[in-house]
Structures are given as C-alpha cells and as structure tokens.
Design an enzyme around this catalytic site. Structure first.
Site, PDB file in Angstrom:
ATOM      1  N   TYR A 117      10.709  35.040   1.969  1.00 28.66           N
ATOM      2  CA  TYR A 117      11.400  36.179   1.339  1.00 28.66           C
ATOM      3  C   TYR A 117      10.424  37.029   0.533  1.00 28.66           C
ATOM      4  CZ  TYR A 117      14.404  38.710  -1.939  1.00 28.66           C
ATOM      5  OH  TYR A 117      14.999  39.688  -2.691  1.00 28.66           O
ATOM      6  N   LYS A 166       9.400  40.930   1.146  1.00 27.58           N
ATOM      7  CA  LYS A 166       9.596  41.963   0.116  1.00 27.58           C
ATOM      8  C   LYS A 166       8.271  42.663  -0.197  1.00 27.58           C
ATOM      9  CE  LYS A 166      13.609  42.754  -0.642  1.00 27.58           C
ATOM     10  NZ  LYS A 166      14.138  44.106  -0.836  1.00 27.58           N
ATOM     11  N   ARG A 208      13.988  32.354 -16.467  1.00 25.67           N
ATOM     12  CA  ARG A 208      14.026  33.599 -15.694  1.00 25.67           C
ATOM     13  C   ARG A 208      14.255  34.770 -16.640  1.00 25.67           C
ATOM     14  NH1 ARG A 208      12.453  30.461 -12.581  1.00 25.67           N
ATOM     15  NH2 ARG A 208      13.108  30.032 -10.419  1.00 25.67           N
TER      16      ARG A 208
HETATM   17  C1  UD1 Z   1      14.431  34.728  -6.570  1.00 25.29           C
HETATM   18  C2  UD1 Z   1      13.520  35.837  -6.977  1.00 25.29           C
HETATM   19  C3  UD1 Z   1      14.229  37.140  -7.153  1.00 25.29           C
HETATM   20  C4  UD1 Z   1      15.038  37.431  -5.939  1.00 25.29           C
HETATM   21  C5  UD1 Z   1      16.008  36.307  -5.763  1.00 25.29           C
HETATM   22  C6  UD1 Z   1      16.858  36.546  -4.545  1.00 25.29           C
HETATM   23  C7  UD1 Z   1      11.803  34.779  -8.362  1.00 25.29           C
HETATM   24  C8  UD1 Z   1      11.298  34.607  -9.730  1.00 25.29           C
HETATM   25  N1  UD1 Z   1      12.896  35.527  -8.236  1.00 25.29           N
HETATM   26  O1  UD1 Z   1      15.193  34.347  -7.613  1.00 25.29           O
HETATM   27  O2  UD1 Z   1      13.324  38.177  -7.336  1.00 25.29           O
HETATM   28  O3  UD1 Z   1      15.686  38.659  -6.077  1.00 25.29           O
HETATM   29  O4  UD1 Z   1      15.285  35.145  -5.545  1.00 25.29           O
HETATM   30  O5  UD1 Z   1      17.650  35.425  -4.337  1.00 25.29           O
HETATM   31  O6  UD1 Z   1      11.254  34.281  -7.411  1.00 25.29           O
HETATM   32  N2  UD1 Z   1      19.673  27.168  -9.457  1.00 25.29           N
HETATM   33  C9  UD1 Z   1      20.372  26.085  -9.964  1.00 25.29           C
HETATM   34  N3  UD1 Z   1      21.635  25.858  -9.515  1.00 25.29           N
HETATM   35  C10 UD1 Z   1      22.229  26.660  -8.576  1.00 25.29           C
HETATM   36  C11 UD1 Z   1      21.511  27.770  -8.062  1.00 25.29           C
HETATM   37  C12 UD1 Z   1      20.213  27.990  -8.528  1.00 25.29           C
HETATM   38  O7  UD1 Z   1      19.854  25.322 -10.795  1.00 25.29           O
HETATM   39  O8  UD1 Z   1      23.389  26.397  -8.229  1.00 25.29           O
HETATM   40  C13 UD1 Z   1      18.317  27.421  -9.988  1.00 25.29           C
HETATM   41  C14 UD1 Z   1      17.257  27.612  -8.925  1.00 25.29           C
HETATM   42  O9  UD1 Z   1      16.771  26.381  -8.458  1.00 25.29           O
HETATM   43  C15 UD1 Z   1      16.230  28.414  -9.712  1.00 25.29           C
HETATM   44  C16 UD1 Z   1      17.088  29.253 -10.671  1.00 25.29           C
HETATM   45  O10 UD1 Z   1      18.351  28.615 -10.717  1.00 25.29           O
HETATM   46  O11 UD1 Z   1      15.400  27.566 -10.454  1.00 25.29           O
HETATM   47  C17 UD1 Z   1      17.273  30.674 -10.217  1.00 25.29           C
HETATM   48  O12 UD1 Z   1      17.660  30.650  -8.857  1.00 25.29           O
HETATM   49  P1  UD1 Z   1      18.225  31.950  -8.104  1.00 25.29           P
HETATM   50  O13 UD1 Z   1      19.322  32.536  -8.880  1.00 25.29           O
HETATM   51  O14 UD1 Z   1      18.477  31.539  -6.693  1.00 25.29           O
HETATM   52  O15 UD1 Z   1      17.047  32.994  -8.173  1.00 25.29           O
HETATM   53  P2  UD1 Z   1      15.442  32.871  -7.981  1.00 25.29           P
HETATM   54  O16 UD1 Z   1      15.132  31.943  -6.868  1.00 25.29           O
HETATM   55  O17 UD1 Z   1      14.788  32.707  -9.278  1.00 25.29           O
END
Ligand code: UD1
Length: 311
Positions: free
Chosen positions: A142, A146, A210
């Site tokens: 991804y 991007k 984040r």
């Molecule tokens: C990433 C990208 C962001 C992009 C997005 C699209 C980075 C810093 N950011 O976000 O720019 O637009 O993907 O999807 O790389 N989590 C949980 N429980 C859940 C779901 C997620 O703990 O049920 C955790 C994930 O493991 C992660 C955090 O929450 O550590 C954020 O996850 P998420 O919201 O998917 O976004 P990113 O992967 O940070």
C-alpha cells in the site's frame, strides 16, 4: 459543467470534501466504483453529478475529467493489511487508477490535481516527527503504491506543467468512515464495537502511537491546497496531520469515556507490516497552505462517537 471532480466520492474522505464544496455552492462531479465506497455515503450529496465507474478504465477517467478545473483524487484501496493480502489489486486501484486519471486530466485541460498521499510512505524510520525531507521507506505494498502515485504527480508537473499537490494524510478518522470491515481504521472499528458493548482488540501492547487526524482538518487542507498559488504549492508534497501522537491505549481510554464502555480491551499479536510510532511535522503545510488543525483528537473523537450513535 462541474468545476471540481472528487474521485472516491462515495468513500469517507471523498464524500466529506464533496459535501463541503456543495455547501459552498460549487459545481461538483463525483466518481466511485463502489469497491469500498458506499451508496449510503452519497446521501446528502444529491446536488453532485455522480458517475459510477472504475478509474482503472481509461474511458471512465476521460468522462470524469471532462470540463473540470480541479481534481481531488481520493479514490484508493486505503488499507495496509488489504495490500499485504492482495498487492496486485492495490496496485491496480492505487497506481493504475492514478496514472490513468493524470493522463485524462492532462488531456482534458484540468488545471490542478490534489492527491491523497499517505503517512505510510515514511515506514519504520526512527526519526520522529516525520518530515518531508526524509527519504521515504515504504514497508507495505500500500505504501509503495501511494508513493508511486506521488512520484507520478510530480512527474506530470515537471514534464507537462499540470499543477499537482500531494497531501500525506496521517490516520484520518471521523463521521462516514466505514467501521464494518477488518480493513477499517482502528478508531472506526473501536467506536462501532464499544458503542455496541463489544470488546475491541488491540494488536500488540497498545503503546504504538498515531497522529490521528480528524476529517475536518483534512477537508480544510484540501480546500487550502486548491486555492493556494501554483508557485507555492505545485509539485509539492506535505504532511496533513495534527502534530500530536496518541497511543492506542490512550485512544481506548478516551473512547471508554465517550461511549460508556466498561470493559477492558483484548490484546492480540501485533499486526504484520505495522509501524510502531507515527507522528507528523506539519510545518510545511503551515508554511505553504496556512494550514492549522482546527479540531483536536478528543473533540474529533467526541463528534465521531456522536455520529456513529446517530447513524
Ligand atoms: C496506515 C497508514 C495510513 C493509511 C492507513 C490506511 C501508517 C502510519 N499509516 O494506517 O497512512 O492511510 O494505513 O489504512 O502507516 N489496530 C488494532 N485493532 C484493530 C485495528 C487496528 O489494534 O482492530 C491497530 C493496528 O494494528 C495499528 C493501529 O491500530 O497498530 C492503527 O491501524 P489502522 O487504523 O489500520 O491504521 P495504520 O495501519 O496506522
């Protein structure tokens, strides 16, 4: 004839931009393939001219760009884990779609394309906050897709003179974000679950952080990028965030307060491809656009919870 085109207009960020443009009385066209966009998100956007189609098909891009002056390119398969599961589809919907759109924009005489970039391009580099001078280090398909889009925009500025601006979004959240897929953003998932009294799962120890950015700040950055003088912004990329980091454990605590959820989170194995910390330096967007985040994390989350409650 539409002056503005919003791609991904049935998606979370696209529909939010379109809604503000329409409220200003602008003529807007939206395009969406409904791969991840939702028909329900078009409610309230009846004044928008809508085109159903996939930007990976060049004729759709040509139709979408006809007569348009400014494009907000929000369409993408916005998910790191989805790209890990299926990199080719992410490439098609992020890279092919962007190249086709740029080709069509140039042919149609579009003046400016504003692109939804991603903080994921920085990858797992120890430097915090992430600033735009840093060498990108994409970790997931991804993030690669991007980043490729960004480079295409810059190339189109250099070789064809098309005005382009990349906004690197950091973890956007807010009303209309889809909470129902396991590819959804974490705050949308947590809001939905905690309001339903279901236990959310934190991947890892919850101390990852984040720069969670409320949608209104992102919409504002897009409008500023559309209005800024070309000599200042064309060919540029910049972070769009709040400049403050929040851990998942902290986000869970704030959400417990806002939703009334009484339980504890479940903890599970960290997610592959995840990065540990993400925090933006937002000085470039401040300098080039006059961007200042208007809504902070807590207030954004309060509005988001209210919206999920009402919907
Ligand atoms: C990433 C990208 C962001 C992009 C997005 C699209 C980075 C810093 N950011 O976000 O720019 O637009 O993907 O999807 O790389 N989590 C949980 N429980 C859940 C779901 C997620 O703990 O049920 C955790 C994930 O493991 C992660 C955090 O929450 O550590 C954020 O996850 P998420 O919201 O998917 O976004 P990113 O992967 O940070």
């Amino acid at each position: 004839m539409a002056k503005y085109l919003v791609t991904g207009a049935a998606g979370f960020i696209g529909r939010s931009i379109a809604s503000v443009l329409l409220a200003r009385g602008e003529a807007v066209r939206g395009v969406d393939s409904f791969i991840t966009g939702k028909r329900a998100n078009l409610a309230g956007l009846e004044a928008m001219e809508f085109l159903e189609g996939d930007l990976a098909d060049p004729p759709v891009c040509a139709q979408a760009c006809a007569g348009v002056e400014i494009v907000f390119h929000q369409a993408a398969l916005a998910s790191v884990p989805r790209s890990v599961a299926d990199p080719a589809t992410t490439n098609r919907n992020c890279v092919d779609a962007t190249v086709n759109l740029l080709v069509a924009a140039r042919a149609a005489g579009v003046r400016r394309v504003i692109y939804a970039g991603s903080s994921s391009v920085y990858g797992e580099t120890p430097t915090l906050p992430k600033h735009e001078e840093m060498l990108p280090s994409p970790m997931s398909p991804y993030a690669v897709a991007k980043l490729a889009g960004e480079h295409y925009l810059r190339a189109f500025t250099r070789v064809y003179g098309l005005e382009t601006v990349t906004l690197r979004y950091f973890n956007v959240f807010g009303p209309y974000q889809d909470p129902a897929s396991h590819y959804s953003g974490v705050l949308a998932i947590f809001c939905r679950k905690m309001l339903a009294g279901e236990q959310p799962t934190i991947y890892g120890d919850g101390e990852q952080s984040r720069d969670f950015t409320f949608i209104q700040n992102v919409v504002e950055a897009n409008l500023l990028a559309a209005a800024a003088p070309a000599e200042k912004v064309s060919g540029q990329m910049m972070n769009v965030a709040t400049g403050a980091a929040v851990t998942l454990n902290r986000a869970f605590d704030v959400l417990s307060e806002l939703t009334g959820y009484r339980g504890k989170p479940a903890y599970a194995e960290p997610r592959p491809g995840d990065i540990r910390h993400s925090l933006a330096d937002i000085r470039r967007a401040q300098a080039l656009l006059g961007y200042m985040p208007q809504v902070d994390f807590r207030e954004g989350l309060r509005r988001t919870v209210e919206w999920y409650k009402a919907s």
